[in-house]
Write an enzyme that holds these catalytic residues in place. Sequence first.
Site, PDB file in Angstrom:
ATOM      1  N   ASP A  31       0.855  -1.183   0.000  1.00  0.00           N
ATOM      2  CA  ASP A  31       0.000   0.000   0.000  1.00  0.00           C
ATOM      3  C   ASP A  31       0.897   1.242   0.000  1.00  0.00           C
ATOM      4  OD1 ASP A  31      -3.204   0.591   1.023  1.00  0.00           O
ATOM      5  OD2 ASP A  31      -1.757   2.229   1.075  1.00  0.00           O
ATOM      6  N   ILE A  32       0.510   2.232  -0.797  1.00  0.00           N
ATOM      7  CA  ILE A  32       1.330   3.437  -0.959  1.00  0.00           C
ATOM      8  C   ILE A  32       1.309   4.321   0.298  1.00  0.00           C
ATOM      9  CG2 ILE A  32      -0.391   5.058  -1.901  1.00  0.00           C
ATOM     10  CD1 ILE A  32       1.624   5.610  -4.183  1.00  0.00           C
ATOM     11  N   ASN A  88     -12.887  -3.050   2.716  1.00  0.00           N
ATOM     12  CA  ASN A  88     -13.789  -1.922   2.911  1.00  0.00           C
ATOM     13  C   ASN A  88     -14.785  -1.905   1.756  1.00  0.00           C
ATOM     14  OD1 ASN A  88     -12.241  -1.110   5.142  1.00  0.00           O
ATOM     15  ND2 ASN A  88     -10.896   0.138   3.865  1.00  0.00           N
ATOM     16  N   VAL A  97     -11.113   3.160  -3.482  1.00  0.00           N
ATOM     17  CA  VAL A  97     -10.711   2.629  -4.798  1.00  0.00           C
ATOM     18  C   VAL A  97     -11.733   1.564  -5.182  1.00  0.00           C
ATOM     19  CG1 VAL A  97      -8.947   1.409  -6.113  1.00  0.00           C
ATOM     20  CG2 VAL A  97      -8.254   3.117  -4.420  1.00  0.00           C
ATOM     21  N   HIS A 101     -10.476  -5.093  -3.218  1.00  0.00           N
ATOM     22  CA  HIS A 101      -9.145  -5.317  -2.657  1.00  0.00           C
ATOM     23  C   HIS A 101      -9.243  -5.666  -1.188  1.00  0.00           C
ATOM     24  CE1 HIS A 101     -10.107  -1.009  -2.292  1.00  0.00           C
ATOM     25  NE2 HIS A 101      -9.446  -1.036  -1.155  1.00  0.00           N
ATOM     26  N   HIS A 103      -6.994  -5.546   2.374  1.00  0.00           N
ATOM     27  CA  HIS A 103      -5.830  -5.015   3.079  1.00  0.00           C
ATOM     28  C   HIS A 103      -5.302  -6.111   4.009  1.00  0.00           C
ATOM     29  CE1 HIS A 103      -6.802  -0.618   2.344  1.00  0.00           C
ATOM     30  NE2 HIS A 103      -8.001  -1.147   2.153  1.00  0.00           N
TER      31      HIS A 103
HETATM   32  P1  AMP Z   1      -9.757   1.588   0.409  1.00  0.00           P
HETATM   33  O1  AMP Z   1      -9.921   2.792   1.299  1.00  0.00           O
HETATM   34  O2  AMP Z   1     -10.140   0.294   1.092  1.00  0.00           O
HETATM   35  O3  AMP Z   1     -10.444   1.759  -0.939  1.00  0.00           O
HETATM   36  O4  AMP Z   1      -8.214   1.437   0.160  1.00  0.00           O
HETATM   37  C1  AMP Z   1      -7.534   1.951  -0.930  1.00  0.00           C
HETATM   38  C2  AMP Z   1      -6.067   1.837  -0.607  1.00  0.00           C
HETATM   39  O5  AMP Z   1      -5.323   1.986  -1.806  1.00  0.00           O
HETATM   40  C3  AMP Z   1      -5.551   2.878   0.369  1.00  0.00           C
HETATM   41  O6  AMP Z   1      -5.013   2.232   1.524  1.00  0.00           O
HETATM   42  C4  AMP Z   1      -4.477   3.618  -0.421  1.00  0.00           C
HETATM   43  O7  AMP Z   1      -3.388   4.012   0.351  1.00  0.00           O
HETATM   44  C5  AMP Z   1      -4.105   2.591  -1.474  1.00  0.00           C
HETATM   45  N1  AMP Z   1      -3.551   3.142  -2.698  1.00  0.00           N
HETATM   46  C6  AMP Z   1      -4.025   4.173  -3.436  1.00  0.00           C
HETATM   47  N2  AMP Z   1      -3.267   4.372  -4.522  1.00  0.00           N
HETATM   48  C7  AMP Z   1      -2.278   3.438  -4.479  1.00  0.00           C
HETATM   49  C8  AMP Z   1      -1.158   3.129  -5.324  1.00  0.00           C
HETATM   50  N3  AMP Z   1      -0.907   3.805  -6.455  1.00  0.00           N
HETATM   51  N4  AMP Z   1      -0.353   2.104  -4.960  1.00  0.00           N
HETATM   52  C9  AMP Z   1      -0.587   1.410  -3.834  1.00  0.00           C
HETATM   53  N5  AMP Z   1      -1.630   1.645  -2.999  1.00  0.00           N
HETATM   54  C10 AMP Z   1      -2.455   2.652  -3.318  1.00  0.00           C
END
Ligand code: AMP
Length: 115
Positions: A31-32, A88, A97, A101, A103
Amino acid sequence: MATDCLFCKIASGEIPATLVYEDEQVVAFHDIEPQAPQHLLIIPRRHIRTTLDLTAQDESLVGHIYRVAAKLARQFGIADDGFRLVNNCNEAGGQVVWHLHFHLLGGRRMTWPPG
Ligand code: AMP
Ligand code: ZN
């Protein structure tokens, strides 16, 4: 692939990410914006918007994602102490996103109830 989906682009390699695992069905990467010492994301390669969009045909995919999570938890040294595997779903669930996915979080003590 959904055009304009960040995670489809990561799965296809169009946008770079630190991949830690990949096979025909799933991709996992760091995760970024990590929320724990270890914070990985596990995604299906195929675009699935949310948990609510899963069908009977996806049952083995979700089982596979759980097995990949267990393998990665062991590989990243968070299996024995414990970890959290979180999905989520939709806005109140914290989804930002719109590609399914999971976590995988570990390396610190998690609190309950979650925020
Ligand atoms: P969610 O809130 O469950 O939709 O989680 C989305 C996750 O994607 C968050 O924890 C972000 O930090 C992660 N994220 C967003 N953009 C990127 C990226 N380019 N590379 C890796 N993780 C990302
Ligand atoms: Zn997608």
